[in-house]
Design a protein around this motif. Sequence first.
Motif, PDB file in Angstrom:
ATOM      1  N   LYS A   1      20.088 -16.284 -32.611  1.00 21.03           N
ATOM      2  CA  LYS A   1      19.629 -14.969 -32.173  1.00 21.03           C
ATOM      3  C   LYS A   1      18.524 -14.493 -33.121  1.00 21.03           C
ATOM      4  CE  LYS A   1      22.278 -10.658 -31.985  1.00 21.03           C
ATOM      5  NZ  LYS A   1      23.660 -10.155 -32.151  1.00 21.03           N
ATOM      6  N   TYR A   2      18.273 -15.253 -34.196  1.00 16.23           N
ATOM      7  CA  TYR A   2      17.361 -14.821 -35.275  1.00 16.23           C
ATOM      8  C   TYR A   2      16.209 -15.814 -35.441  1.00 16.23           C
ATOM      9  CZ  TYR A   2      21.628 -12.242 -36.060  1.00 16.23           C
ATOM     10  OH  TYR A   2      22.737 -11.466 -35.874  1.00 16.23           O
TER      11      TYR A   2
ATOM     12  N   SER B   1      20.267  -3.914 -32.855  1.00 14.67           N
ATOM     13  CA  SER B   1      18.901  -4.434 -32.988  1.00 14.67           C
ATOM     14  C   SER B   1      17.845  -3.446 -32.479  1.00 14.67           C
ATOM     15  CB  SER B   1      18.780  -5.777 -32.263  1.00 14.67           C
ATOM     16  OG  SER B   1      19.405  -5.694 -31.012  1.00 14.67           O
TER      17      SER B   1
ATOM     18  N   ARG C   1      22.035   0.101 -29.628  1.00 15.76           N
ATOM     19  CA  ARG C   1      22.317  -1.293 -29.971  1.00 15.76           C
ATOM     20  C   ARG C   1      21.793  -1.554 -31.389  1.00 15.76           C
ATOM     21  NH1 ARG C   1      22.692  -5.876 -26.330  1.00 15.76           N
ATOM     22  NH2 ARG C   1      23.655  -7.449 -27.675  1.00 15.76           N
TER      23      ARG C   1
ATOM     24  N   GLU D   1      13.967  -9.488 -38.463  1.00 19.89           N
ATOM     25  CA  GLU D   1      13.475  -9.889 -37.134  1.00 19.89           C
ATOM     26  C   GLU D   1      12.481  -8.868 -36.557  1.00 19.89           C
ATOM     27  OE1 GLU D   1      13.883 -12.769 -35.527  1.00 19.89           O
ATOM     28  OE2 GLU D   1      15.046 -13.516 -37.222  1.00 19.89           O
TER      29      GLU D   1
ATOM     30  N   LYS E   1      16.641 -19.859 -28.256  1.00 18.21           N
ATOM     31  CA  LYS E   1      16.985 -18.450 -28.462  1.00 18.21           C
ATOM     32  C   LYS E   1      18.242 -18.106 -27.666  1.00 18.21           C
ATOM     33  CE  LYS E   1      15.881 -13.933 -29.226  1.00 18.21           C
ATOM     34  NZ  LYS E   1      17.123 -13.238 -29.427  1.00 18.21           N
ATOM     35  N   LEU E   2      19.241 -17.578 -28.367  1.00 14.15           N
ATOM     36  CA  LEU E   2      20.458 -17.098 -27.701  1.00 14.15           C
ATOM     37  C   LEU E   2      20.638 -15.629 -28.040  1.00 14.15           C
ATOM     38  CD1 LEU E   2      23.019 -20.010 -28.296  1.00 14.15           C
ATOM     39  CD2 LEU E   2      21.745 -19.502 -26.207  1.00 14.15           C
ATOM     40  N   TYR E   3      21.495 -14.950 -27.286  1.00 15.54           N
ATOM     41  CA  TYR E   3      21.740 -13.529 -27.516  1.00 15.54           C
ATOM     42  C   TYR E   3      23.148 -13.253 -28.031  1.00 15.54           C
ATOM     43  CZ  TYR E   3      17.242 -12.888 -25.403  1.00 15.54           C
ATOM     44  OH  TYR E   3      15.890 -12.959 -25.159  1.00 15.54           O
ATOM     45  N   GLY E   4      23.979 -14.304 -28.121  1.00 19.92           N
ATOM     46  CA  GLY E   4      25.334 -14.121 -28.646  1.00 19.92           C
ATOM     47  C   GLY E   4      26.106 -15.421 -28.580  1.00 19.92           C
TER      48      GLY E   4
END
Length: 221
Positions: free
Chosen positions: A123-124, A56, A54, A79, A143-146
């Motif tokens: 996400k950042y 990240s 992935r 990050e 906080k989101l992941y997408g």
Amino acid sequence: MNAQLTIALSKGRIYEETLPLLAAAGIHAVEDPEKSRKLIIKTNHDNIRLIIVRASDVPTYVQYGAADFGIAGKDVLIEHNGKGLYQPLDLHIANCKMMVAVRKGFNYTAASQPGCRLRVATKYPNIALEHFANKGVHIDLIKLYGSMELAPLVGLADAIVDLVSSGNTLKANNLEAVEHIVDISSRLVVNKAVLKLKYSSIQPIIDIFAQTTHLNMNNSL
Ligand code: ATP
Ligand code: MG
């Protein structure tokens, strides 16, 4: 010396834009990771393999020495804490911008005055917190992941902090970019200790990447 080398890459744009650099260094994958489910991809060199992780996660694999070097976006590197990582080269690939975006018609100028409070989905978190702290704006960070674009549309947030290249996704979702935070491109990341140990194997590859990157940049001027 032919030390064993493991290179961490992510699928998608970074992989595609890295292929020409690897080819310039005489490294060719024997399988296409976009089509294969394998996570370890052999190359035409017995001692060099690619691992597909992935985006990240690239700095983490390199930091712990599970990969000798890798390619990661500056977004990911900001990050990540960057511990144990040497970043010798900006490859100028996967170029985009980190931006603040809001729903069209939202009065961002008024809402982002010093002392204001803003709900920001991203996400950042590190990039967002630093950006708004510099402006003196308090934020509630979500906080989101997408799919950050959704957040302002359904009232989860006033603004998002996200990567933008063409701006088409924003446009398709009735959003607009209102602030540019930082230009993003992908960097070579090398494990500091490994670079010393395997210098004679790794440095020639870094040199070829550097030459190829500069040639590409000069051609596109
Ligand atoms: P996933 O999509 O699986 O959640 P990701 O978003 O981290 O993971 P990608 O979308 O493939 O993975 O992005 C990988 C890297 O490419 C990012 O870290 C960033 O540096 C760069 N990138 C992301 N979006 C863009 C874009 N729109 N244009 C150019 N480069 C981008
Ligand atoms: Mg993505």
